[in-house]
Design a protein around this motif. Structure first.
Motif, short mmCIF file in Angstrom:
data_model
loop_
_atom_site.label_atom_id
_atom_site.label_comp_id
_atom_site.label_asym_id
_atom_site.label_seq_id
_atom_site.Cartn_x
_atom_site.Cartn_y
_atom_site.Cartn_z
N ILE A 123 -13.96 -2.65 -6.13
CA ILE A 123 -13.17 -2.14 -7.27
C ILE A 123 -12.64 -0.74 -6.98
CG2 ILE A 123 -13.25 -1.46 -9.70
CD1 ILE A 123 -15.38 -3.71 -10.09
N ARG A 147 -19.01 6.90 -12.26
CA ARG A 147 -19.16 6.72 -13.69
C ARG A 147 -18.23 5.62 -14.21
NH1 ARG A 147 -21.48 11.08 -16.59
NH2 ARG A 147 -22.68 12.33 -15.13
N LEU A 148 -17.03 5.56 -13.64
CA LEU A 148 -16.07 4.53 -14.07
C LEU A 148 -16.53 3.15 -13.60
CD1 LEU A 148 -13.29 4.01 -15.42
CD2 LEU A 148 -12.27 4.18 -13.13
N VAL A 149 -17.13 3.09 -12.42
CA VAL A 149 -17.58 1.81 -11.84
C VAL A 149 -19.02 1.95 -11.35
CG1 VAL A 149 -16.87 -0.08 -10.35
CG2 VAL A 149 -15.20 1.72 -10.90
N LEU A 177 -14.80 14.02 -7.77
CA LEU A 177 -14.07 12.76 -7.59
C LEU A 177 -15.07 11.61 -7.43
CD1 LEU A 177 -11.14 13.61 -5.15
CD2 LEU A 177 -10.93 12.53 -7.40
N LEU A 218 -12.67 -8.58 -9.83
CA LEU A 218 -11.61 -7.57 -9.87
C LEU A 218 -10.76 -7.75 -11.12
CD1 LEU A 218 -10.26 -7.36 -6.21
CD2 LEU A 218 -11.10 -5.45 -7.56
N LEU A 231 -6.02 8.27 -8.67
CA LEU A 231 -5.84 6.93 -9.26
C LEU A 231 -4.42 6.40 -9.12
CD1 LEU A 231 -7.91 7.39 -12.55
CD2 LEU A 231 -8.45 5.81 -10.68
N TRP A 267 -19.97 16.63 -16.97
CA TRP A 267 -20.47 16.58 -15.59
C TRP A 267 -19.54 17.27 -14.58
CZ3 TRP A 267 -16.85 14.03 -12.71
CH2 TRP A 267 -15.97 13.20 -13.43
N ILE A 274 -8.17 13.87 -10.35
CA ILE A 274 -8.62 12.48 -10.55
C ILE A 274 -7.44 11.56 -10.82
CG2 ILE A 274 -9.99 10.94 -12.04
CD1 ILE A 274 -11.90 13.35 -12.50
N PHE A 276 -12.67 -6.64 -14.14
CA PHE A 276 -12.76 -5.18 -14.27
C PHE A 276 -11.51 -4.61 -14.92
CE2 PHE A 276 -11.59 -0.97 -12.79
CZ PHE A 276 -12.68 -0.23 -13.23
N PHE A 277 -10.35 -5.03 -14.39
CA PHE A 277 -9.09 -4.49 -14.92
C PHE A 277 -8.86 -4.94 -16.36
CE2 PHE A 277 -8.32 -3.59 -10.44
CZ PHE A 277 -7.74 -2.34 -10.52
N LEU A 331 -8.72 0.69 -6.71
CA LEU A 331 -8.20 1.79 -7.52
C LEU A 331 -7.63 2.94 -6.68
CD1 LEU A 331 -11.00 1.97 -10.23
CD2 LEU A 331 -8.61 1.37 -10.64
N GLN A 333 -18.15 11.51 -8.37
CA GLN A 333 -18.82 11.32 -9.66
C GLN A 333 -17.97 10.50 -10.62
OE1 GLN A 333 -21.67 12.18 -11.59
NE2 GLN A 333 -22.43 12.04 -9.49
N PHE A 334 -16.68 10.84 -10.71
CA PHE A 334 -15.80 10.11 -11.62
C PHE A 334 -15.82 8.61 -11.31
CE2 PHE A 334 -11.81 7.96 -12.49
CZ PHE A 334 -11.72 8.13 -13.86
N PHE A 335 -15.64 8.28 -10.03
CA PHE A 335 -15.58 6.86 -9.67
C PHE A 335 -16.92 6.17 -9.88
CE2 PHE A 335 -11.62 8.20 -7.66
CZ PHE A 335 -10.79 7.14 -7.97
N LEU A 347 -2.21 1.58 -11.76
CA LEU A 347 -3.53 1.83 -11.16
C LEU A 347 -3.69 1.18 -9.78
CD1 LEU A 347 -5.79 1.34 -14.31
CD2 LEU A 347 -5.51 3.47 -13.01
N MET A 378 -9.51 19.62 -12.81
CA MET A 378 -10.16 18.46 -12.17
C MET A 378 -9.57 17.13 -12.64
SD MET A 378 -12.23 17.85 -9.74
CE MET A 378 -12.15 16.15 -9.14
N GLN A 414 -7.32 -7.20 -0.53
CA GLN A 414 -8.73 -7.34 -0.92
C GLN A 414 -9.44 -8.45 -0.15
OE1 GLN A 414 -11.43 -6.35 -2.40
NE2 GLN A 414 -10.60 -4.35 -2.97
#
Lengths: 140, 140, 140
Positions: free
Chosen positions: A94, A67-69, A61, C61, B98, B79, B94, C64-65, A98, A63-65, C98, B90, C50
């Motif tokens: 950010i 990589r996304l941000v 989890l 923000l 979200l 990854w 995720i 990003f979206f 999310l 790692q995912f975030f 999201l 997985m 936020q």
């Protein structure tokens, strides 16, 4: 209506479980049925209910975030303006957007009605250690 | 404080509406005003309030999440460590992170105060059929 | 249980703060402790808590979206089917999915227990001006 503010220490980005603290608060309140609201008073960390069994889930989890941000020092994030507190500053806001700042968990038979594999986590998005304030409010 | 746990069958990934079940629970409770909390007891499916008119919206939502978080067998997901239950394992966690595990919906005049185009959905992220437990809690 | 529906005007995509309206509602209710639930009755705008200090955070923000979910006229979004109301239609639903449609904020000493840097925002995802209905429900 029992209400308290707890303080959770973090040691850098990642997931910190506090299911036990929340369960203990509910048990002490002695309320048979109700709703526990968990609310984090920050904009660079957040809340998550996720699997409490395999630690790899938390690692993936995170790692995912990441990589996304990615950090705002990453070339793909060159559009970021707000970097006053470093390259982990804006990505933290950010990631918080999310996920959640507030989660309501029903209570029955004096216990949180979490599923077998659900744990309650503070999701820290900043690199340095912090103390994070979380409100626990048990209502009807 | 009325509270119940309902069981929703799913037949693979996608959005399953249960607005009617939630409305019926509220109507039976006979509560004029209050707050319905909907809570899913799993970490590989989630909740979503989304448009109930054009089914293409649900199809496109599902597509977006599948593209943002492909199966862990996809080269871009190399990854991922946690794949014990297959390539949809997985990504399911995720997608749940979200979206939501818990949604509070105000009740007025014995009805959920949803907007005209809002429907309540269970968002299944696993490929195989499941039975999903959802807590409905009607409080003050 | 005080409950009201407020109407917030928006002038295109972006974040619109309404912390003061929510605080005023709580103050008028005269409730010492409780839970304010904020619920948006639409599927193409959402809610966000936020940072209320540096306006660049809101700008970033929003950026990003917009980058994660570009207009459906963008080549990368060629898979989108639902575009009945224009290229900002389906992306608006996705951005709403999201983020949040419902947020619970604990109340203590007749005030929202927000952190120092937390503001409450309506996150508009459509390009044209809208009036958005938000339910405020103050429960126990």
């Amino acid at each position: 209506m029992p209400q308290t503010i707890i303080s959770l220490p973090t040691r850098g980005a990642g997931l910190y479980e506090f299911t036990d603290e929340a369960q203990a608060f509910v048990r002490r309140a002695g309320v048979e049925e109700g709703l526990l609201t968990v609310f984090v008073r920050h904009t660079s960390c957040s809340l998550l209910i996720q699997e409490n069994a395999d630690p790899d889930v938390r690692r993936d989890l995170d790692q995912f975030f990441k990589r996304l941000v990615p950090p705002s020092s990453d070339p793909s994030m060159g559009w970021v303006i707000h970097a006053a507190e470093g390259p982990d500053d804006m990505p933290a806001h950010i990631k918080a957007a999310l996920t959640q700042v507030s989660i309501g968990i029903p209570v029955g038979e004096r216990r949180l009605l979490l599923g077998t594999w659900q744990g309650l986590y503070l999701f820290e998005h900043r690199d340095r250690p912090h103390r994070r304030e979380v409100v626990l409010h048990l209502g009807g």
